[in-house]
Scaffold this active site. Structure first.
Site, PDB file in Angstrom:
ATOM      1  N   LEU A 150     -15.416  26.225 -47.846  1.00 41.15           N
ATOM      2  CA  LEU A 150     -16.519  25.810 -48.712  1.00 41.15           C
ATOM      3  C   LEU A 150     -17.847  26.123 -48.026  1.00 41.15           C
ATOM      4  CD1 LEU A 150     -15.219  22.243 -49.735  1.00 41.15           C
ATOM      5  CD2 LEU A 150     -15.162  24.304 -51.152  1.00 41.15           C
ATOM      6  N   HIS A 151     -18.715  26.804 -48.762  1.00 42.98           N
ATOM      7  CA  HIS A 151     -20.050  27.064 -48.190  1.00 42.98           C
ATOM      8  C   HIS A 151     -21.133  27.234 -49.257  1.00 42.98           C
ATOM      9  CE1 HIS A 151     -18.908  31.193 -49.257  1.00 42.98           C
ATOM     10  NE2 HIS A 151     -20.195  31.502 -49.183  1.00 42.98           N
ATOM     11  N   ARG A 152     -20.770  27.213 -50.545  1.00 42.51           N
ATOM     12  CA  ARG A 152     -21.786  27.381 -51.586  1.00 42.51           C
ATOM     13  C   ARG A 152     -22.730  26.180 -51.579  1.00 42.51           C
ATOM     14  NH1 ARG A 152     -21.489  32.714 -53.117  1.00 42.51           N
ATOM     15  NH2 ARG A 152     -19.301  33.299 -53.290  1.00 42.51           N
TER      16      ARG A 152
END
Length: 369
Positions: free
Chosen positions: A213-215
């Site tokens: 996850l990085h958005r």
């Protein structure tokens, strides 16, 4: 006899780029050995400068050391864009290239395309034409701007081709070549290896999940991120979740009062180790477009925590399901996975390991005719 030796700049800025340039570099080197006049200058912008995010990938994928490192480092979107443009423009003024080849949709892709076109250097875009339709994603802006000033497009799907035609791009500028990231994956499947923590963590094939996850929409708000992590913990039925933590995500994690018990936080993984984890996982939870392509080819169930995707073929053909941004949708999706009701999926056309060769052959035609 024509003795001109056209110079191609190949731009790499961030980790997603590295998997995409490796097959192109390899194919161009092979053509050079066979007598091609094309020359290559590998330009690393330094957008990802952490050794774990950059150096490991270059070594594992056999990418040569960059000819130039612009060393732009971190910063805001505008700061990075400006730094890349200024430094790449300086490079072109010192030694002009005949083509700027950019890949993917990171900040460096857009910035180098702009700098090149301002100086009259044509641009080729590998992975051109993909669209999510979500202007809230920085990557979507990068795609739109880059494709608006691209001369030649190397595409991964017929969906991308249709997007470009709809925007008025003539067919003779579109080359459907396949997916270079899949070239890299297929070439490295025999070499995948477990990470160093595999045994100590007690991981077993099919008995854990992988999550990336990085958005910004998922990880920047600490309260919303905490709700999402609790939803993951509830949905995985006490199986461990291996969570390589992106630097952006780490900042929010540090502000949380606690981490659910199922999560195993690890550093960003090198290419071979990361894809070993993915290949052997029960499933993948992600907000990354690239990961959905890899899971599709490896036949691994994938859940994408986004409302839109720029890679719809991973949903219509592959093993990916787009469940939206509501954490409550995660448990019903994984319940279907645990019940054995996940789709089998298939591999999109031309995701066959030969995109790099197709690109190199076309570049030879375009620049050495």
């Amino acid at each position: 006899m024509n003795t001109v030796q056209p110079l191609i700049d190949i731009i790499a800025g961030a980790r997603p780029n590295f998997m995409k340039i490796a097959p192109i570099m390899r194919a161009l080197k092979s053509r050079q050995a066979a007598g091609s006049r094309l020359r290559v200058r590998l330009v690393h912008t330094g957008q990802h400068y952490d050794e774990r995010m950059s150096g490991d990938f270059f070594r594992q994928l056999g990418i040569p050391d960059p000819d130039v490192n612009l060393e732009v480092g971190s910063g805001t979107q505008a700061e990075q864009t400006a730094a890349v443009m200024v430094r790449y423009e300086q490079l072109l003024r010192q030694t002009r290239s005949d083509l700027c080849l950019v890949v993917g949709d990171v900040t460096s892709t857009m910035a180098c395309a702009i700098a090149a076109q301002k100086l009259g250097v044509p641009v080729a875009h590998v992975e051109g034409g993909i669209r999510s339709g979500d202007w809230g994603m920085p990557e979507e802006i990068n795609r739109l701007v880059t494709d608006a000033i691209t001369n030649w497009f190397f595409t991964t799907s017929e969906v991308a081709n249709a997007n470009l035609r709809k925007a008025g791009v003539a067919d003779e500028r579109i080359f459907f070549v396949g997916n270079t990231m899949i070239d890299t994956l297929l070439a490295n499947l025999p070499h995948l290896r477990p990470p160093g923590f595999w045994a100590d963590a007690g991981l077993q094939a099919g008995q854990y999940f992988v999550m990336t996850l990085h958005r910004p929409a998922n990880v920047d708000d600490s309260q919303g991120f905490a709700i999402l992590l609790r939803a993951v913990d509830e949905a995985v039925r006490r199986l461990p979740v291996v969570f390589p933590v992106h630097p952006r995500t780490a900042k929010t994690l540090a502000a949380l009062p606690g981490i659910p018990a199922s999560l195993r936080l690890v550093d960003p993984q090198p290419y071979l180790e990361f894809n070993y984890l993915v290949r052997n996982a029960r499933g993948v939870i992600t907000d990354s477009g690239g990961v959905t392509e890899e899971t599709t080819v490896m036949g691994v169930p994938c859940v994408t925590l986004r409302d839109t995707t720029e890679r719809p073929e991973t949903v219509t053909l592959g093993t990916n399901e787009l469940i939206g941004s509501d954490p409550a949708a995660l448990k019903p999706a994984l319940d279907r996975l645990f019940a054995g009701h996940w789709k089998t999926g298939s591999i999109p056309d031309k995701w066959d390991g030969y995109a790099g060769e197709r690109i190199a052959e076309r570049l030879d035609r375009l620049l050495c005719r």
